[in-house]
Design a protein around this motif. Structure first.
Motif, mmCIF file in Angstrom:
data_model
loop_
_atom_site.group_PDB
_atom_site.id
_atom_site.type_symbol
_atom_site.label_atom_id
_atom_site.label_comp_id
_atom_site.label_asym_id
_atom_site.label_seq_id
_atom_site.Cartn_x
_atom_site.Cartn_y
_atom_site.Cartn_z
ATOM 1 N N CYS A 243 18.155 1.309 -5.838
ATOM 2 C CA CYS A 243 18.295 2.773 -5.946
ATOM 3 C C CYS A 243 16.936 3.447 -6.121
ATOM 4 O O CYS A 243 16.841 4.671 -6.131
ATOM 5 N N CYS B 191 18.943 -1.994 -14.194
ATOM 6 C CA CYS B 191 18.628 -0.595 -13.902
ATOM 7 C C CYS B 191 19.448 0.289 -14.834
ATOM 8 O O CYS B 191 20.668 0.147 -14.902
ATOM 9 N N CYS C 234 21.909 2.876 -12.455
ATOM 10 C CA CYS C 234 23.114 2.445 -11.739
ATOM 11 C C CYS C 234 23.707 1.149 -12.282
ATOM 12 O O CYS C 234 24.744 0.701 -11.804
ATOM 13 N N CYS D 299 14.851 -1.520 -8.507
ATOM 14 C CA CYS D 299 16.259 -1.464 -8.149
ATOM 15 C C CYS D 299 16.399 -0.905 -6.726
ATOM 16 O O CYS D 299 15.615 -0.049 -6.330
HETATM 17 ZN ZN LIG Z 1 19.489 1.416 -9.850
#
Ligand SMILES: [Zn+2]
Length: 367
Positions: free
Chosen positions: A23, A5, A8, A21
């Motif tokens: 996130c 990713c 992050c 991901c």
């Molecule tokens: Zn991420």
């Protein structure tokens, strides 16, 4: 092989069922071979001439190919500008999505995946259906009930199971995630990093077709943003290889009825927020929350381009202009030309502007 990713830094080792991901951002493929001109298989045409600069599909694996890529670039003068129409609608199933499907399905077959699902409003579904048929994979496509009749027929005729989902587009995504819980693999055209890598080849191809350079401007229709994000990856790799001095300006165009990228751009946000899509003839880019929104915004900002919106009547007028030049595309594919017409003054005389014509006119019920 690892996926990562860019936001992050999270990493995920393939094979994995994780399709984005935690996130919420899509993954990229780590350690993609650097672009080198010497690595292009010049005896081969189409997407697979770039095989040695694509992520590996697996040990001893053969590509699943229908002759995708290698689409013509038509150069012509238009209102004092030099335009290049990249005829992506001439890919095997009638859209640029075949680039992503060819690489993704090749990869999944090589790794023994046999049962895949995706949610699509049409072109990606038809494309995955064709390549799955070729590869002998079982595929189920979850599509909104309002998907055009021609696209529904195309998906079914390839032998895919088409599941029509009532309600707005996100309902189809919810349905696909249910199927994933039951063991199917989510071959997401919107999120999967191997799909994105397949589409990267459009950038390499343009570079070769223009004799070793890129145009001054590239104008993209943007739904999930995979086309603009992958072309941006291509030019960054060409630049890293010392083959490009300056980057082309990337402009992104959305329908006024569904413009999350435009809202983010106007407000100076780094990422998109979900919107409530209104009706538009550009059904292929009616996406409430673009998967590659953050990366599309970065491509536009870093290259000095713009995010623009157009209305349905402008899209249909642009589609007619293309038809009068012998180019029959679906309304979504006319979105960049609609923007070019409205913002003609942004461009300098003899700027070279390339517009990808993303989907075939035969797919649309719009007359
Ligand atoms: Zn991420």
């Amino acid at each position: 092989m690892n996926f990562f990713c860019a936001l992050c830094g999270n990493k995920e080792t393939w094979p994995t069922q994780r399709w984005c991901c935690p996130c919420g951002q899509p993954f990229f493929v780590e350690d993609v071979p650097a672009f080198r001109l010497e690595a292009v298989r010049t005896q081969e045409s189409g997407l697979w001439r770039y095989r040695d600069v694509l992520p590996p599909i697996g040990p001893h694996a053969e590509p699943v190919s229908l002759g995708e890529g290698g689409t013509p670039l038509l150069l012509e003068a238009w209102d004092g500008l030099d335009i290049g129409f990249k005829l992506e609608f001439l890919n095997p199933t009638g859209s640029f999505k075949d680039r992503g499907s060819s690489l993704l399905v090749s990869f999944l077959r090589a790794w023994g995946v046999r049962d895949i699902v995706d949610d699509s409003s049409g072109n990606a579904g038809a494309s995955l259906a064709a390549y799955s048929a070729r590869a002998g994979l079982r595929v189920r496509i979850f599509a909104p009930a309002h998907t055009s009749a021609a696209k529904q027929a195309q998906i079914r005729v390839y032998g895919a199971e088409l599941v029509l989902v009532e309600g707005p587009r996100p309902r189809a995504t919810e349905a696909v995630l249910e199927a994933v819980k039951e063991g199917a693999y989510y071959a997401s055209h919107a999120y999967h990093p191997m799909f994105l890598e397949g589409v990267v080849t459009i950038g390499y191809e343009l570079f070769e077709q223009l004799g070793g350079r890129m145009p001054d401007h590239l104008i993209f229709p943007v739904g999930h943003g995979s086309l603009i994000a992958s072309t941006y990856l291509a030019v960054k790799r060409l630049q890293a290889a010392g083959l490009l001095q300056a980057l082309p300006r990337f402009s992104a165009v959305q329908s006024q009825a569904c413009a999350p990228l435009f809202t983010a751009w106007q407000n100076g946000w780094e990422d998109v927020q979900e919107v409530e899509p209104g009706h538009t003839v550009a059904e292929g880019i009616s996406i409430a929350r673009p998967a590659w929104g953050r990366h599309a915004l970065k491509a536009v900002r870093e290259t000095g381009g713009a995010v623009l919106t157009v209305r349905d009547e402008e899209i249909l007028a642009a589609r007619k202009m293309l038809a009068k030049r012998g180019l029959y595309v679906e309304p979504t594919a006319a979105v960049p030309l609609a923007a070019l017409v409205r913002w003609r003054k942004r461009f300098h005389p003899h700027d070279l502007i390339v517009l990808p014509l993303t989907g075939h006119g035969l797919k649309s019920s719009e007359r």
